[in-house]
Design a protein around this motif. Structure first.
Motif, PDB file in Angstrom:
ATOM      1  N   GLY A  12      -3.358  -9.888  15.777  1.00 13.91           N
ATOM      2  CA  GLY A  12      -2.232  -9.050  16.179  1.00 13.91           C
ATOM      3  C   GLY A  12      -1.026  -9.196  15.282  1.00 13.91           C
ATOM      4  O   GLY A  12       0.009  -8.582  15.533  1.00 13.91           O
ATOM      5  N   LEU A  13      -1.140 -10.014  14.228  1.00 16.14           N
ATOM      6  CA  LEU A  13       0.006 -10.288  13.350  1.00 16.14           C
ATOM      7  C   LEU A  13      -0.236  -9.811  11.918  1.00 16.14           C
ATOM      8  O   LEU A  13       0.591 -10.072  11.045  1.00 16.14           O
ATOM      9  N   ASP A  14      -1.334  -9.155  11.667  1.00 16.71           N
ATOM     10  CA  ASP A  14      -1.721  -8.794  10.304  1.00 16.71           C
ATOM     11  C   ASP A  14      -0.621  -7.989   9.608  1.00 16.71           C
ATOM     12  O   ASP A  14      -0.251  -6.909  10.059  1.00 16.71           O
ATOM     13  N   PRO A  15      -0.078  -8.501   8.491  1.00 17.92           N
ATOM     14  CA  PRO A  15       0.990  -7.790   7.784  1.00 17.92           C
ATOM     15  C   PRO A  15       0.466  -6.779   6.770  1.00 17.92           C
ATOM     16  O   PRO A  15       1.256  -6.090   6.124  1.00 17.92           O
ATOM     17  N   HIS A  16      -0.842  -6.678   6.626  1.00 16.54           N
ATOM     18  CA  HIS A  16      -1.414  -5.830   5.583  1.00 16.54           C
ATOM     19  C   HIS A  16      -2.114  -4.605   6.160  1.00 16.54           C
ATOM     20  O   HIS A  16      -2.521  -4.585   7.321  1.00 16.54           O
ATOM     21  N   ILE A  17      -2.272  -3.593   5.320  1.00 23.02           N
ATOM     22  CA  ILE A  17      -3.104  -2.439   5.629  1.00 23.02           C
ATOM     23  C   ILE A  17      -4.038  -2.223   4.447  1.00 23.02           C
ATOM     24  O   ILE A  17      -3.848  -2.787   3.370  1.00 23.02           O
ATOM     25  N   SER A  18      -5.046  -1.415   4.642  1.00 22.83           N
ATOM     26  CA  SER A  18      -5.993  -1.132   3.575  1.00 22.83           C
ATOM     27  C   SER A  18      -5.362  -0.158   2.582  1.00 22.83           C
ATOM     28  O   SER A  18      -4.469   0.628   2.928  1.00 22.83           O
ATOM     29  N   PRO A  19      -5.811  -0.175   1.326  1.00 23.82           N
ATOM     30  CA  PRO A  19      -5.330   0.824   0.367  1.00 23.82           C
ATOM     31  C   PRO A  19      -5.600   2.244   0.842  1.00 23.82           C
ATOM     32  O   PRO A  19      -4.834   3.163   0.525  1.00 23.82           O
ATOM     33  N   GLU A  20      -6.678   2.434   1.617  1.00 23.86           N
ATOM     34  CA  GLU A  20      -6.999   3.771   2.126  1.00 23.86           C
ATOM     35  C   GLU A  20      -5.950   4.247   3.128  1.00 23.86           C
ATOM     36  O   GLU A  20      -5.542   5.422   3.109  1.00 23.86           O
ATOM     37  N   TYR A  21      -5.486   3.342   4.005  1.00 24.62           N
ATOM     38  CA  TYR A  21      -4.448   3.737   4.965  1.00 24.62           C
ATOM     39  C   TYR A  21      -3.123   3.973   4.244  1.00 24.62           C
ATOM     40  O   TYR A  21      -2.375   4.882   4.600  1.00 24.62           O
ATOM     41  N   ALA A  22      -2.838   3.174   3.238  1.00 19.45           N
ATOM     42  CA  ALA A  22      -1.616   3.400   2.456  1.00 19.45           C
ATOM     43  C   ALA A  22      -1.674   4.748   1.758  1.00 19.45           C
ATOM     44  O   ALA A  22      -0.670   5.469   1.683  1.00 19.45           O
ATOM     45  N   ALA A  23      -2.857   5.112   1.262  1.00 19.64           N
ATOM     46  CA  ALA A  23      -2.991   6.352   0.495  1.00 19.64           C
ATOM     47  C   ALA A  23      -2.657   7.591   1.329  1.00 19.64           C
ATOM     48  O   ALA A  23      -2.031   8.531   0.827  1.00 19.64           O
ATOM     49  N   VAL A  24      -3.047   7.599   2.604  1.00 23.08           N
ATOM     50  CA  VAL A  24      -2.782   8.782   3.421  1.00 23.08           C
ATOM     51  C   VAL A  24      -1.305   8.891   3.796  1.00 23.08           C
ATOM     52  O   VAL A  24      -0.861   9.950   4.269  1.00 23.08           O
TER      53      VAL A  24
END
Length: 289
Positions: free
Chosen positions: A223-235
Motif C-alpha cells: 500500500g506504500l509503493d511509490p512507483h508506477i510502471s512505464p506503461e502507466y506513466a505513458a498514458v
C-alpha cells in the motif's frame, strides 16, 4: 547452597547484565548510527526524504496522492498507484486489501475488488483519453457478473437457467447483457440474495490487452509503493503536457530520466518514481498563467 555460592552467582548475573547493556544498548546503536552516516548511506538511513524549497515533501520510498481536497486527480501531476493502506499510503497501516480474484460480487457493505478495478479503469480511461474497457467489466464500470439460477448438474453447472441476474447492476439499471442462454437478464433488486445461483463472470468483447495497465487499477501489497510502471506513466504524458503547456516530447524525456530498470538487470520490473518525477516537473515546467 552456601551463601558465598549464591552471592557469586548473582554477581556473575549482574556483570553479564551490565556488559550486555553496554554492548547492545550503547555500543551497537552508536556503531549502526556511525555506519549510517557514511557517504551514500546517510540519505537512506534518514528515510530517503525529498525536499522542495527547503521543505520535506515526502519520501522516495512511500507513495502519496496527487489529488485535490475532493480526491480528484490534479491534471498537472502524474498519478500514483492506488493504495489500500489506511486512507492511502499510511505507513502506520501498511497492508494489502487481502481481496483476491474470486471477490466479484458487490454487497450492501462494500463493492467487490472486481468492481473497484472496473470503476478505476473506466475513470482512468476517461481522464487520460484512452480505452478504459477491460475484461469482466460492464460499460458502466462494475463487475460483469451473472447469477445463473436453476437446477444444477453433478459438476455444478446450470444447464437450463430459470432466472439470470446481473448481480452488480442494481435496478432500475439496464443489464449489460440482454439475455443469457435464452433467458432474459434482469437487474439486481436491492436486498435480494442470489447466493443460490452460480456466479458467472462475463469477459465481454474487449481488447485482449487493456489500454489501462494493471498497476493503475490494483493496489500494491504494502500500500506504500511509490512507483508506477512505464506503461502507466505513458498514458498520462499527454494530460500532464497539456496541463503544463509543454510538448509531449519534453514530458516523455523527463519520464525517461526518472525511470529505473530492473535491479541487477533481472530483479523486479522497470519503474517510474512518481514523487521525484512530479517534483522535477514543478522545477522545470512550472504552471504558466
Amino acid at each position: 547452597m552456601r551463601m558465598s555460592t549464591w552471592i557469586r552467582q548473582h554477581l556473575a548475573a549482574l556483570r553479564a547484565l551490565l556488559v550486555l547493556t553496554v554492548v547492545t544498548g550503547i555500543v551497537y546503536p552508536v556503531a549502526v548510527f556511525a555506519v549510517a552516516q557514511l557517504p551514500g548511506l546517510r540519505g537512506k538511513a534518514e528515510g530517503s526524504l525529498l525536499e522542495r524549497d527547503g521543505k520535506v515533501v515526502g519520501s522516495s520510498l512511500i507513495g502519496q496522492s496527487f489529488t485535490d481536497a475532493d480526491g480528484t486527480a490534479l491534471p498537472r501531476y502524474f498519478q500514483s498507484r492506488p493504495s489500500a493502506a489506511g486512507d492511502g499510503y499510511d505507513p502506520m497501516s501498511t497492508s494489502a486489501s487481502n481481496l483476491g480474484p474470486e471477490d466479484i460480487v458487490d454487497t450492501s457493505e462494500r463493492t467487490s475488488l472486481l468492481t473497484d478495478i472496473c470503476t478505476r479503469s473506466r475513470e482512468i480511461g476517461a481522464r487520460e483519453g484512452v480505452d478504459g474497457r477491460r475484461a469482466f467489466c460492464t460499460p458502466g464500470g462494475v463487475g460483469a457478473v451473472l447469477a445463473v439460477i436453476g437446477p444444477r448438474s453433478a459438476d455444478g453447472e446450470v444447464e437450463h437457467p430459470a432466472d439470470v441476474v446481473s448481480v452488480n447492476e442494481l435496478c432500475p439499471a439496464t443489464p449489460f447483457l440482454a439475455e443469457y442462454r435464452g433467458v432474459r437478464v434482469r437487474c439486481a433488486v436491492p436486498g435480494e440474495v442470489y447466493s443460490r445461483g452460480r456466479f458467472v463472470p462475463i469477459a465481454g468483447d474487449v481488447p485482449a490487452d487493456p489500454a489501462v495497465p494493471a498497476d493503475a487499477v490494483t493496489a500494491g501489497g504494502s500500500g506504500l509503493d511509490p512507483h508506477i510502471s512505464p506503461e502507466y506513466a505513458a498514458v498520462q504524458i499527454a494530460r500532464v503536457a497539456a496541463a503544463r503547456r509543454v510538448s509531449v516530447d519534453e514530458v516523455r524525456a523527463l519520464v525517461g530520466a526518472h525511470t529505473s530498470g530492473r535491479d541487477l538487470g533481472f530483479l523486479g520490473e522497470p519503474r517510474v518514481d512518481v514523487l521525484a518525477l512530479n517534483l522535477d516537473l514543478d522545477r522545470r515546467f512550472p504552471l504558466r498563467g
